[in-house]
Design a protein around this motif. Structure first.
Motif, PDB file in Angstrom:
ATOM      1  N   ILE A 143      -8.159 -12.238  11.039  1.00 51.81           N
ATOM      2  CA  ILE A 143      -7.619 -10.887  10.941  1.00 51.81           C
ATOM      3  C   ILE A 143      -7.527 -10.455   9.475  1.00 51.81           C
ATOM      4  N   VAL A 144      -8.001  -9.239   9.202  1.00 52.57           N
ATOM      5  CA  VAL A 144      -7.855  -8.658   7.866  1.00 52.57           C
ATOM      6  C   VAL A 144      -6.958  -7.437   8.004  1.00 52.57           C
ATOM      7  N   ILE A 145      -5.876  -7.410   7.231  1.00 57.03           N
ATOM      8  CA  ILE A 145      -4.981  -6.255   7.272  1.00 57.03           C
ATOM      9  C   ILE A 145      -4.986  -5.585   5.900  1.00 57.03           C
ATOM     10  N   ILE A 146      -5.385  -4.325   5.888  1.00 57.71           N
ATOM     11  CA  ILE A 146      -5.366  -3.561   4.640  1.00 57.71           C
ATOM     12  C   ILE A 146      -4.142  -2.660   4.714  1.00 57.71           C
ATOM     13  N   SER A 147      -3.192  -2.845   3.801  1.00 60.34           N
ATOM     14  CA  SER A 147      -1.959  -2.083   3.913  1.00 60.34           C
ATOM     15  C   SER A 147      -1.372  -1.809   2.539  1.00 60.34           C
ATOM     16  N   GLN A 148      -0.622  -0.712   2.444  1.00 61.38           N
ATOM     17  CA  GLN A 148       0.091  -0.437   1.200  1.00 61.38           C
ATOM     18  C   GLN A 148       1.528  -0.911   1.280  1.00 61.38           C
ATOM     19  N   ASP A 149       1.912  -1.354   2.453  1.00 60.30           N
ATOM     20  CA  ASP A 149       3.287  -1.809   2.641  1.00 60.30           C
ATOM     21  C   ASP A 149       3.355  -3.302   2.317  1.00 60.30           C
ATOM     22  N   LEU A 150       3.809  -3.584   1.107  1.00 60.31           N
ATOM     23  CA  LEU A 150       3.774  -4.951   0.623  1.00 60.31           C
ATOM     24  C   LEU A 150       4.699  -5.854   1.433  1.00 60.31           C
ATOM     25  N   ASP A 151       5.854  -5.312   1.800  1.00 59.07           N
ATOM     26  CA  ASP A 151       6.807  -6.123   2.581  1.00 59.07           C
ATOM     27  C   ASP A 151       6.157  -6.594   3.876  1.00 59.07           C
ATOM     28  N   GLU A 152       5.436  -5.673   4.495  1.00 59.02           N
ATOM     29  CA  GLU A 152       4.769  -6.003   5.748  1.00 59.02           C
ATOM     30  C   GLU A 152       3.771  -7.139   5.549  1.00 59.02           C
TER      31      GLU A 152
END
Lengths: 309, 519
Positions: free
Chosen positions: B456-465
């Motif tokens: 799984i690759v998750i691209i996110s701006q939510d660092l906590d997540e």
């Protein structure tokens, strides 16, 4: 090529470009506010017939021009009401407006066929308008000077005034403009009305500047070329001037190619006549191939604005 | 001066109803002069509706808003600004093609010359240490700089109350620290601040008091300094947060998905070019790609999902199949599913029913199409399964995607891809705009999918997540991807520096960033 012919070509070119320039300037302002009104042709035809009728009845071309602008603005308000207040599709409504204008002008103009009208008197003294060289600047209809003035007026309005800034903002990001507290719908109504007025005046140029008689469908699709010119100019008024004169020149060549002999004869006049339209298609293809140009389009062009509350 | 007079803003019994929902139900609270007051709540708790009424964008159905002790009818944003209420929106209301100064001029009600305005702007920026070039075109600016435009715009009006709507959601840790300094300085000058957020740590750090909303009602008013993040979260959500059930320190053996020296020229004027990106994801591993928005995340997502095809098919492989030249449809057949960032019009067709939206991406993997004909029964079954398992609030499988709230649609889209049990899943912003309860359900589903052997690759701006969810992390900045590292190895500061990249204007930031890169 001798100097007299060159001057004659320039004068004809400027005249032929003027309706295009006026209509395209109006549409430029409309599109800058984020509205795409494809009904330019219809508004021009309406302006043309009203302008002719009023000039014929009153004998005063100035009244004719005023009436043409007013008629164009009125017709554009139908478009504005349908698209801005009732959220009708802008493309479809614009096309409907063109069909309406064609039908209205044909019906209303029927009784004027073959009747002569008076044109504008020159606003400059004879020794300027008849001077062999200087007439290139002075032997024009007042409508030509008006169109040039409007190029700079529109340019100044858009980039130097606060109202122009707000208009661009509305076209760029309607929801942001709304949330800051500007009335998107009012601004767009104003822009569409201005565009209608300019298209009406542009249409009236055909009987009042080019051929002083009523012929059905006399705009000959110039409204569509005006639309293409707005894209061609990348929404910049000064570039619009250059574009309009270029198209005017191509149209003029047709007239002179017929009259002149020699090299011009090689190309049949039908091809000359179709050149402005071919050039329009070519320009639009070239523009869409260049991605850079598309970024200069107003970001909200053609999108309906529906307030969230 | 008695207590009554020191109140800047007072809300009493505010009610606002929309068709079908009571967005605000009898809300009352007050803000003192110079106070930093937090408005805390999940998505859909009614925070945005409430501040829109304070700022005059909407009108309350019932209740009174008092300003400096006097009841007011705030008719529109202009009236709000005239009172001294400024607002910085979550989604910036900026005009991309215009300069910073033109953008600021648009927000001004009083007329002044360009020169006078520029002078004023420069003064404000110096006073609060906000750096910004007034002549830059907005589209060339980073998110932090864009927010500064909004702040300067609000400050020019000498506000007595500044409303900040989720201001830190897109900022790097350094930018957050800068912002907090500005806000504290403002508060000491006597300006009240209404700070809307769901980030509990920030509220603890910054705010003097907090009003917590849930389901349109005030559930508590508290002093965040005296509460823990956990107790505030409990008040916000109503039930205690479900702890994520994650297997610690996993060992991986098979590579499931890999990208090898991928470069791509950015499209148009504003596209970001991808520069020599390489990474491997093991089966069962969750890789997080962090970064500030607009650093190549979109481009990377499009390349991985198959919306942009590569010339060299070997640049992307999954299960040892070279897929660089395959379309999104072929990649799905091979087991690569993707969720793009934009829900409306990209991940889902808003006008289509949920059923049709499910068919669009799951038709092959779920046998919904036979000989070109749609199998309505299996489509309905699959859609219903998504709705049930992901707890999507909707009237049924025939409801149009646009009728769902953003968070619900996101749950549906995530469910649609996860339930296809892909071997590789590429997701952008998996829980964007989703409330905490639903977010943890989505997180759990992702972890379970990985447990089953998916890469799984998750691209996110939510660092906590990302820190909570991922096994390893890489940071994208200006189209370059950092080395992948195990979560927990990199410090938050290092991550922040990598994310900041050239957008940080502090030169010491970029030099220490180089050190980190060199290591």
């Amino acid at each position: 090529m001798n100097i007299d012919l060159t001057i004659a070509i320039i004068i004809t070119m400027v005249g032929a470009s003027t309706p295009l320039l006026l209509a395209a300037l109006g549409e430029l302002v409309v599109e800058k506010s984020g509205v795409l009104n494809l009904g330019v042709e219809g508004m021009m035809l309406t302006g043309a017939v009203v302008g002719f009728a009023v000039t014929y009845t009153t004998g005063n071309p100035w009244l004719g021009i005023l009436a043409a602008g007013f008629a164009g603005a009125c017709v554009s308000m139908i478009f504005a009401f349908l698209t801005l207040s009732l959220f009708a599709n802008q493309v479809a409504t614009g096309l409907a407006l063109t069909i309406f204008g064609a039908g209205f002008s044909a019906l209303f103009g029927q009784s004027f066929t073959g009747k002569p009208i008076k044109l504008f008197k020159s606003i400059f003294p004879d020794y300027l308008t008849e001077h062999p060289i200087l007439k290139v600047f002075f032997d024009h209809s007042p409508l030509v000077y008006f169109s040039l003035f409007m190029v700079f007026a529109v340019s100044y309005f858009l980039h130097k005034t606060r109202a122009g800034l707000v208009l661009r903002a509305v076209g760029e990001n309607d929801h942001s403009a709304h949330s800051i507290g500007y009335s998107v719908i009012k601004v767009r109504y104003g822009a569409v009305g201005f565009g209608g007025m300019m298209a009406g005046i542009g249409g009236a140029c055909f009987p009042l500047l080019l051929t002083p008689q009523w012929v059905e469908g006399l705009t000959g699709g110039r409204g569509w070329i005006a639309l293409a010119l707005v894209v061609f100019s990348a929404w910049k008024p000064t570039r619009l001037l250059a574009g309009a004169y270029l198209f005017g020149l191509i149209a003029t060549m047709e007239v002179y190619a017929k009259a002149a002999g020699g090299g011009f004869r090689i190309i049949p006049s039908e091809l000359w006549a179709s050149l402005p339209y071919l050039a329009t298609i070519l320009v639009l293809v070239l523009i869409s191939m260049r991605h850079k140009m598309s970024s200069s389009a107003p970001a909200c062009l053609g999108k309906p604005f529906i307030s969230s509350n | 001066m008695n207590n009554e007079q020191s109140l800047r803003l007072e809300l009493e019994g505010i009610v606002k109803a929309f068709p079908g929902v009571l967005a605000n139900d009898d809300i009352s609270f007050s803000i003192k002069k110079g106070e930093i007051h937090a408005l805390l709540g999940e998505n859909g708790a009614g925070k945005s509706t409430l501040v829109k009424m304070i700022y005059g964008i909407m009108k309350p159905d019932e209740g009174t808003i008092s300003w400096n002790g006097k009841p007011m009818n705030i008719a529109n944003p202009k009236a709000a600004r005239a009172l001294g209420i400024g607002m910085v929106f979550q989604h910036f209301s900026l005009f991309e093609a215009m300069t910073v100064l033109e953008n600021i001029a648009l927000g001004m009600d009083e007329k002044m010359s360009k020169k006078a305005l520029e002078e004023k702007v420069v003064n404000i920026m110096q006073k609060y240490g906000l750096s910004l070039d007034p002549k830059r075109i907005v589209s060339t600016l980073g998110v932090g700089e864009r927010q500064r435009i909004e702040i300067v715009r609000a400050l020019l009006l000498n506000p007595k109350l500044l409303i900040m709507d989720e201001p830190t959601s897109v900022l790097t840790p350094q930018e957050v620290a800068q912002l907090f300094n500005v806000l504290r300085q403002l508060s000491s000058d006597g300006c009240s601040i209404l700070y809307i957020s769901h980030k509990l740590d920030e509220i603890k750090e910054l705010c003097d008091s907090a009003t917590i909303l849930r389901g349109g009602k005030v559930v508590a008013t508290c002093d965040p300094k005296k509460e823990t993040a956990k107790t505030m979260a409990a008040m916000m959500i109503g039930t205690s947060l479900q702890a994520i059930n994650k297997v610690k320190s996993k060992e991986f053996s098979d590579i499931g998905f890999s990208v090898n020296n991928l470069s791509l020229r950015g499209a148009g004027d504003f596209g970001v070019s991808l520069k020599d990106i390489s990474f491997d994801v093991y089966r069962g591993e969750i890789l997080g790609i962090a970064g500030v928005a607009g650093n190549g995340q979109n481009e990377l997502q499009l390349v991985l999902s198959g919306e942009i095809l590569l010339k060299d098919k070997a640049k992307i492989t999954m299960n040892n199949i070279e897929i660089g030249k395959m379309s999104a449809k072929e990649r799905r057949k091979h087991g690569l599913c993707a969720v793009p960032e934009e829900r409306h019009g990209h991940a889902a067709v808003p006008e289509f029913s949920l059923n049709d939206n499910a068919i669009l991406t799951a038709r092959n993997r779920q046998n919904m199409v036979r000989a070109g004909m749609i199998n309505a029964k299996s489509a309905k079954q699959f859609t219903t399964k998504i709705i049930d398992e992901f707890n999507v609030m909707t009237t049924g499988h025939g409801a149009s995607a646009s009728s769902l709230s953003g968070g619900n649609l996101q749950k549906f889209i995530m469910g649609r891809e996860i339930l296809q049990v892909p071997d590789v899943l590429v997701v952008s912003q998996p829980t964007w705009g989703v409330d905490a309860g639903a977010a943890s359900a989505i997180h759990q589903a992702l972890i379970d999918l990985a447990k089953g052997g998916a890469a799984i690759v998750i691209i996110s701006q939510d660092l906590d997540e990302l820190l909570e969810l991922c096994d390893s992390l890489a940071i994208i900045n200006e189209g370059t991807l950092s080395q992948k590292q195990k979560v927990g190895v990199m410090s938050i500061e290092e991550i922040g520096l990598l994310m900041g990249g050239v957008h940080g204007e502090n030169s010491s930031v970029s030099s220490s960033q180089k050190e980190v890169m060199a290591q």
